[in-house]
Design a protein around this motif. Structure first.
Motif, mmCIF file in Angstrom:
data_model
loop_
_atom_site.group_PDB
_atom_site.id
_atom_site.type_symbol
_atom_site.label_atom_id
_atom_site.label_comp_id
_atom_site.label_asym_id
_atom_site.label_seq_id
_atom_site.Cartn_x
_atom_site.Cartn_y
_atom_site.Cartn_z
ATOM 1 N N LEU A 95 53.135 -60.486 41.803
ATOM 2 C CA LEU A 95 51.883 -60.725 41.075
ATOM 3 C C LEU A 95 51.719 -59.778 39.897
ATOM 4 C CD1 LEU A 95 49.565 -61.194 44.186
ATOM 5 C CD2 LEU A 95 50.777 -62.944 42.882
ATOM 6 N N SER A 96 52.365 -58.616 39.980
ATOM 7 C CA SER A 96 52.303 -57.671 38.870
ATOM 8 C C SER A 96 53.368 -56.594 39.087
ATOM 9 C CB SER A 96 50.904 -57.066 38.775
ATOM 10 O OG SER A 96 50.497 -57.014 37.418
ATOM 11 N N GLY A 97 53.425 -55.637 38.145
ATOM 12 C CA GLY A 97 54.489 -54.640 38.206
ATOM 13 C C GLY A 97 54.421 -53.745 39.435
ATOM 14 N N SER A 98 53.219 -53.289 39.777
ATOM 15 C CA SER A 98 53.109 -52.366 40.914
ATOM 16 C C SER A 98 53.470 -53.046 42.240
ATOM 17 C CB SER A 98 51.712 -51.749 40.975
ATOM 18 O OG SER A 98 51.498 -51.027 39.782
ATOM 19 N N PRO A 99 52.954 -54.283 42.519
ATOM 20 C CA PRO A 99 53.395 -54.961 43.744
ATOM 21 C C PRO A 99 54.900 -55.247 43.751
ATOM 22 C CG PRO A 99 51.492 -56.087 42.797
ATOM 23 C CD PRO A 99 51.860 -54.994 41.848
ATOM 24 N N GLY A 124 57.087 -41.103 33.262
ATOM 25 C CA GLY A 124 57.279 -42.047 34.368
ATOM 26 C C GLY A 124 56.034 -42.873 34.656
ATOM 27 N N HIS A 125 56.108 -43.742 35.679
ATOM 28 C CA HIS A 125 54.953 -44.587 36.014
ATOM 29 C C HIS A 125 54.383 -44.217 37.387
ATOM 30 C CE1 HIS A 125 52.767 -48.304 37.240
ATOM 31 N NE2 HIS A 125 52.321 -48.144 36.010
ATOM 32 N N LEU A 126 53.095 -44.483 37.534
ATOM 33 C CA LEU A 126 52.361 -44.237 38.778
ATOM 34 C C LEU A 126 53.130 -44.714 40.013
ATOM 35 C CD1 LEU A 126 49.256 -43.343 38.451
ATOM 36 C CD2 LEU A 126 48.770 -45.572 39.453
ATOM 37 N N GLY A 173 63.417 -45.600 34.506
ATOM 38 C CA GLY A 173 62.384 -46.433 33.887
ATOM 39 C C GLY A 173 61.191 -45.580 33.551
ATOM 40 N N PHE A 174 60.330 -46.090 32.681
ATOM 41 C CA PHE A 174 59.256 -45.241 32.155
ATOM 42 C C PHE A 174 58.116 -46.071 31.585
ATOM 43 C CE2 PHE A 174 62.649 -46.019 29.071
ATOM 44 C CZ PHE A 174 61.952 -46.704 28.100
ATOM 45 N N SER A 175 57.013 -45.348 31.328
ATOM 46 C CA SER A 175 55.873 -45.944 30.624
ATOM 47 C C SER A 175 55.664 -45.292 29.270
ATOM 48 C CB SER A 175 54.585 -45.753 31.430
ATOM 49 O OG SER A 175 54.643 -46.516 32.592
ATOM 50 N N ALA A 176 56.200 -44.093 29.122
ATOM 51 C CA ALA A 176 55.949 -43.355 27.869
ATOM 52 C C ALA A 176 57.158 -42.496 27.505
ATOM 53 C CB ALA A 176 54.691 -42.497 28.026
ATOM 54 N N ALA A 199 66.151 -50.017 38.282
ATOM 55 C CA ALA A 199 65.616 -49.870 36.921
ATOM 56 C C ALA A 199 64.269 -50.572 36.878
ATOM 57 C CB ALA A 199 66.565 -50.499 35.903
ATOM 58 N N ASP A 200 63.285 -49.903 36.319
ATOM 59 C CA ASP A 200 61.991 -50.542 36.049
ATOM 60 C C ASP A 200 61.915 -50.681 34.528
ATOM 61 O OD1 ASP A 200 59.409 -51.236 35.485
ATOM 62 O OD2 ASP A 200 58.487 -49.822 36.884
ATOM 63 N N ILE A 201 62.218 -51.907 34.052
ATOM 64 C CA ILE A 201 62.285 -52.107 32.598
ATOM 65 C C ILE A 201 61.021 -52.775 32.056
ATOM 66 C CG2 ILE A 201 64.803 -52.104 32.487
ATOM 67 C CD1 ILE A 201 64.662 -55.220 32.259
ATOM 68 N N HIS A 228 54.519 -58.863 30.855
ATOM 69 C CA HIS A 228 53.463 -58.914 29.838
ATOM 70 C C HIS A 228 53.498 -57.782 28.822
ATOM 71 C CE1 HIS A 228 51.909 -57.161 33.663
ATOM 72 N NE2 HIS A 228 51.483 -56.205 32.864
ATOM 73 N N LYS A 229 54.642 -57.166 28.607
ATOM 74 C CA LYS A 229 54.614 -56.081 27.620
ATOM 75 C C LYS A 229 55.427 -56.525 26.393
ATOM 76 C CE LYS A 229 53.645 -52.356 30.863
ATOM 77 N NZ LYS A 229 53.545 -52.974 32.167
ATOM 78 N N THR A 230 56.590 -55.872 26.161
ATOM 79 C CA THR A 230 57.390 -56.331 25.011
ATOM 80 C C THR A 230 57.784 -57.798 25.166
ATOM 81 O OG1 THR A 230 59.229 -55.241 26.140
ATOM 82 C CG2 THR A 230 58.402 -54.197 24.122
HETATM 83 C C1 LIG Z 1 57.164 -48.894 33.954
HETATM 84 C C2 LIG Z 1 56.006 -49.623 34.557
HETATM 85 N N1 LIG Z 1 56.140 -50.129 35.790
HETATM 86 C C3 LIG Z 1 55.139 -50.804 36.387
HETATM 87 C C4 LIG Z 1 53.933 -50.995 35.749
HETATM 88 C C5 LIG Z 1 52.805 -51.659 36.503
HETATM 89 O O1 LIG Z 1 52.518 -52.901 36.073
HETATM 90 P P1 LIG Z 1 51.137 -53.635 36.499
HETATM 91 O O2 LIG Z 1 50.090 -53.063 35.625
HETATM 92 O O3 LIG Z 1 51.446 -55.068 36.213
HETATM 93 O O4 LIG Z 1 50.925 -53.365 37.947
HETATM 94 C C6 LIG Z 1 53.755 -50.518 34.453
HETATM 95 C C7 LIG Z 1 52.480 -50.745 33.734
HETATM 96 O O5 LIG Z 1 51.812 -49.888 33.306
HETATM 97 C C8 LIG Z 1 54.817 -49.793 33.840
HETATM 98 O O6 LIG Z 1 54.682 -49.259 32.618
#
Ligand SMILES: Cc1ncc(COP(=O)(O)O)c(C=O)c1O
Length: 416
Positions: A95-99, A124-126, A173-176, A199-201, A228-230
């Motif tokens: 459903l989304s990146g975190s799940p 990194g990401h949460l 993988g990363f967010s920033a 890898a979290d791309i 939903h990003k790039t």
């Molecule tokens: C690297 C990375 N993984 C996972 C997510 C989580 O995605 P979502 O917001 O769809 O749960 C994000 C979004 O911020 C992200 O940047």
């Protein structure tokens, strides 16, 4: 854009709010690196009758009847994603990146296992190990970061930490973070310590799909990405892996993490995957990076420090506090006042706090979707620095706001 005529009659409050947001998106500039604009076809499918259907299970193996069309849609999405990324197994239901990331942990690890990921305050990401997230709560998290001098990941250091901590899984993988990742070296390190490589791309998937950045799929055991990003696809995520991990990951997504998949969004993913297979998408992806590099060079030439000295992808971190003595929060607010959305962000080794850090993060995916190129990046670079420097001058801010609006009118979004 489809007129929302029924909604207008039925619920004027929500209609008016959606319209206001539509105008905001049309007449303001989106520089948040994780945002983009989905196509109208993607939005039509998102609002289609497919949202009415419960379809837990997978194509050919569902729990409820009436799946004849749903299975077709999901199979299209899987086949197109495989064509883009060359993965053996694809799951389009997250459903989304975190799940999606939760499903990876659940499918491949035991609670308490050690996971090595990029430090959250360095990019990194949460879901890669924040103490309040499932990842940090259920697993033992070890982190790698960037080198203090280069502000880039030091792969020798990643190897040293991996050998010392013996993780069950390594996350790349990363967010920033604005630099390219060395997938082969990550693979070698994972092999050396017997870890899965994930890898979290989410941030760079569009650049991988557009063949501007190297595809990590051949190097990794499992790859996740938001859509939903790039990628400028609908909200959601997919998981890709080698065939042998498919059954465990399928069970982890359903019933492990979620029940009914959102087939309207899976149809929207399928449509967007087809858009990404069009040769025009590779041109778009290339332009996203060219724009980011042009903007970074422009800002650096005006004494605004770009973390690590530049970018290889769609995003960059700007050290606004170190450069101009403005906090990230103040910079975000000043830019919002002139109609430019950004987000405050920690920079590596930030002496300030997460809610009022030293930096902002900006990215070029959305403005490139509008059709902007290098010329506009030069204009935008000047606008950004002028805004930051004259943030207390209301007259100047009003003037800049109009310039931003003029730029938006020149590059229409949904009013074409
Ligand atoms: C690297 C990375 N993984 C996972 C997510 C989580 O995605 P979502 O917001 O769809 O749960 C994000 C979004 O911020 C992200 O940047």
């Amino acid at each position: 854009m489809t007129p929302l005529t029924t909604l207008q009659k039925q619920d004027p409050d929500i209609f008016a709010t959606i319209l206001a947001e539509q105008n905001r998106q049309e007449y303001e500039l989106e520089l948040i690196a994780s945002e983009n604009y989905a196509s109208e076809a993607v939005m039509e499918a998102t609002g289609s009758v497919l949202m009415n259907k419960y379809s837990e299970g997978y194509p050919g193996k569902r729990y409820y009847a009436g799946q004849v069309n749903i299975d077709v849609v999901e199979n299209f999405a899987i086949a197109r994603a495989k064509e883009i990324f060359g993965a053996e197994y694809v799951n389009v239901q997250p459903l989304s990146g975190s799940p999606a990331n939760l499903a990876i942990y659940l499918g491949l690890l035991q609670p308490g296992d050690t996971v090595l990921g990029m430090s959250l305050d360095q990019g990194g990401h949460l879901s890669h190990g924040h103490p309040l997230n499932f990842s940090g709560l259920l697993y033992k998290i070890v982190s790698y970061g960037v080198d203090k001098t280069t502000e880039m990941i030091d792969m020798d250091e990643v190897e040293r930490i991996a050998i010392e901590s013996r993780p069950r899984m390594i996350i790349a993988g990363f967010s920033a973070y604005s630099r390219d990742l060395d997938w082969k070296r990550f693979r070698d390190i994972a092999d050396k310590v017997g870890a899965y490589l994930m890898a979290d791309i989410s941030h760079i998937a569009g650049l991988v799909a557009g063949k501007v950045l190297e595809n990590p799929v051949p190097y990794c055991d499992v790859v996740t990405t938001t859509t939903h990003k790039t990628l400028r696809w609908p909200r959601g995520a997919i998981i890709m892996s080698r065939e042998n991990l498919g059954p465990a990951l399928a069970r982890a997504v359903f019933p492990g993490v979620q029940w009914g998949p959102h087939e309207n969004l899976i149809a929207a993913k399928a449509i967007a995957f087809r858009e990404a297979l069009d040769p025009s998408f590779a041109i778009y992806a290339k332009q996203v990076v060219k724009n980011a590099q042009t903007l970074a060079a422009n800002l650096a030439s005006q004494e605004l420090r770009v973390v690590s000295g530049g970018t290889d992808n769609h995003l960059m971190l700007l050290d606004v506090f170190g450069s101009f003595g403005i906090t990230g929060k103040e910079a975000e607010k000043a830019l919002e006042e002139v109609g430019i959305s950004t987000n405050k962000n920690m920079i590596p080794f930030d002496p300030r706090k997460p809610l009022d850090p030293s930096g902002i993060r900006i990215g070029t995916p959305a403005i490139t979707t509008r059709g902007m190129g290098e010329n506009e990046m030069e204009i935008l670079g000047n606008i950004i620095v002028r805004t930051l420097k004259s943030r207390e001058d209301q007259n100047e801010l009003e003037k800049i706001k109009q310039e931003v609006k003029n730029l938006c009118v020149k590059f229409p979004l949904y009013t074409k």
